[in-house]
Scaffold this active site. Structure first.
Site, short mmCIF file in Angstrom:
data_model
loop_
_atom_site.label_atom_id
_atom_site.label_comp_id
_atom_site.label_asym_id
_atom_site.label_seq_id
_atom_site.Cartn_x
_atom_site.Cartn_y
_atom_site.Cartn_z
N PRO A 2 -4.25 18.20 -22.04
CA PRO A 2 -5.68 17.89 -21.87
C PRO A 2 -5.94 16.41 -22.09
O PRO A 2 -5.51 15.84 -23.09
CB PRO A 2 -6.34 18.75 -22.96
CG PRO A 2 -5.37 19.86 -23.21
CD PRO A 2 -4.01 19.24 -23.04
N GLU A 3 -6.64 15.79 -21.15
CA GLU A 3 -6.98 14.38 -21.28
C GLU A 3 -8.47 14.26 -21.58
O GLU A 3 -9.15 15.27 -21.77
CB GLU A 3 -6.56 13.62 -20.02
CG GLU A 3 -5.05 13.62 -19.83
CD GLU A 3 -4.56 12.55 -18.87
OE1 GLU A 3 -5.31 11.59 -18.62
OE2 GLU A 3 -3.44 12.66 -18.38
N HIS A 91 -0.69 33.38 -29.73
CA HIS A 91 -0.93 31.94 -29.84
C HIS A 91 -2.37 31.59 -30.21
O HIS A 91 -2.74 30.43 -30.17
CB HIS A 91 -0.54 31.19 -28.56
CG HIS A 91 0.85 31.47 -28.08
ND1 HIS A 91 1.96 31.32 -28.87
CD2 HIS A 91 1.30 31.93 -26.87
CE1 HIS A 91 3.04 31.64 -28.18
NE2 HIS A 91 2.67 32.02 -26.99
N ARG A 110 2.37 25.74 -27.75
CA ARG A 110 3.41 24.83 -28.19
C ARG A 110 3.17 24.29 -29.60
O ARG A 110 4.04 23.63 -30.16
CB ARG A 110 3.55 23.67 -27.19
CG ARG A 110 3.92 24.14 -25.79
CD ARG A 110 4.08 23.00 -24.81
NE ARG A 110 5.24 22.16 -25.13
CZ ARG A 110 5.60 21.11 -24.42
NH1 ARG A 110 4.88 20.74 -23.37
NH2 ARG A 110 6.66 20.40 -24.76
N ARG A 152 0.63 -10.63 -22.97
CA ARG A 152 1.29 -9.33 -22.99
C ARG A 152 2.23 -9.22 -21.80
O ARG A 152 1.84 -9.41 -20.64
CB ARG A 152 0.25 -8.20 -22.94
CG ARG A 152 -0.72 -8.18 -24.10
CD ARG A 152 -0.11 -7.59 -25.35
NE ARG A 152 0.07 -6.16 -25.24
CZ ARG A 152 -0.81 -5.26 -25.68
NH1 ARG A 152 -1.94 -5.65 -26.25
NH2 ARG A 152 -0.55 -3.98 -25.57
#
Length: 271
Positions: A2-3, A91, A110, A152
């Site tokens: 999930p973002e 789960h 997980r 950078r």
């Protein structure tokens, strides 16, 4: 994983059932998540009222009168609202039980997600301190990226995914925004000019806002659903499209690993 748009969609889906309601208890069936659920947390939360459900980066923040729950979905986690007493499934590790008869249920096959608790101002928690600006806020723009990138040498894709630079721009949306901006993901961050960073910041905002807008159609999935919230299908231009034709030039979409993450791009359109 999930973002940010998925977490924001989750927040919008569960907040109406939580805010303003008292907590009846916390049920922990499996405490061995990414970090163990704090012992005794049930007693500390019981009777407290949920004051606000907000988001910082990919963290869901449930502010109560007793303190703040910091919830992270990890790689495979999801949250949904169910009726209190509904039997848990495999789960289903943690339930936040409310006095109104609803329950916020956390499922994580997980077990990379976690639930933390703090009585301190949430911004001072080690998981949140030092985070960069929210990508959809006024604090994030091309000038911010340009100034942060000076000197950078890291690839711009890795730079864009650095949470100290900007939060919540995950693998999918970094690839998509760089494609829309015509920037090669391996280009050193410090060798990109201000005008290109201005375009990149605009495209980061655009792809995230579009994904969140698409997510609005799935809000019903967060209540009494027989399946896990599916979030939403996304219209992706490069991510996951290795070997397919570029929509812009007809060339072939390529995949390379940058910073241990699969990165998709067009070698013709992105320089």
């Amino acid at each position: 994983m999930p973002e940010l748009p998925e977490v924001e969609t989750t927040r919008r889906g569960v907040a109406p059932f939580l805010e303003g309601n008292a907590i009846a208890g916390l049920v922990v069936r499996e405490s061995r998540l990414r970090w163990p659920v704090e012992a005794g947390l049930d007693a500390r939360l019981r009777g407290a009222t949920v004051e606000q459900v907000s988001r910082r980066a990919k963290y869901l923040l449930i502010q109560t009168g007793a303190g703040c729950l910091i919830w992270h979905l990890g790689m495979s986690g999801s949250l949904r609202i169910v009726t209190d007493g509904r039997p848990p499934r495999k789960h289903d590790h943690v339930d936040l039980v409310l006095a109104n008869g609803h329950c916020l249920r956390f499922n994580d096959p997980r077990r990379f997600g976690f639930v933390l608790f703090t009585e301190l101002p949430v911004g001072e928690h080690p998981r949140l301190a030092g985070l960069g600006p929210e990508p959809l806020s006024g604090d994030f723009d091309g000038s911010h990226l340009y100034l942060a990138s000076r000197g950078r040498r890291a690839p711009v894709k890795s730079f864009l995914m650095d949470s100290a630079v900007v939060v919540g721009v995950g693998n999918i949306y970094a690839s998509e925004a760089l494609y829309l901006s015509g920037i090669h993901p391996r280009r050193p961050a410090g060798r990109i000019a201000l005008p290109r960073y201005q375009r990149l910041a605009e495209n980061v905002k655009a792809v995230l806002a579009a994904a969140i807008a698409q997510g609005g159609t799935t809000l019903r999935d967060f209540r009494d659903s027989d399946g896990m919230p599916g979030y939403f299908s996304q219209s992706l231009r490069v991510y996951g499209r290795e070997g397919e034709a570029c929509e812009g030039c007809g060339g072939t979409i390529r995949r390379e690993v940058i910073g241990q993450r699969s990165t998709f791009f067009c070698g013709r359109c992105q320089r």
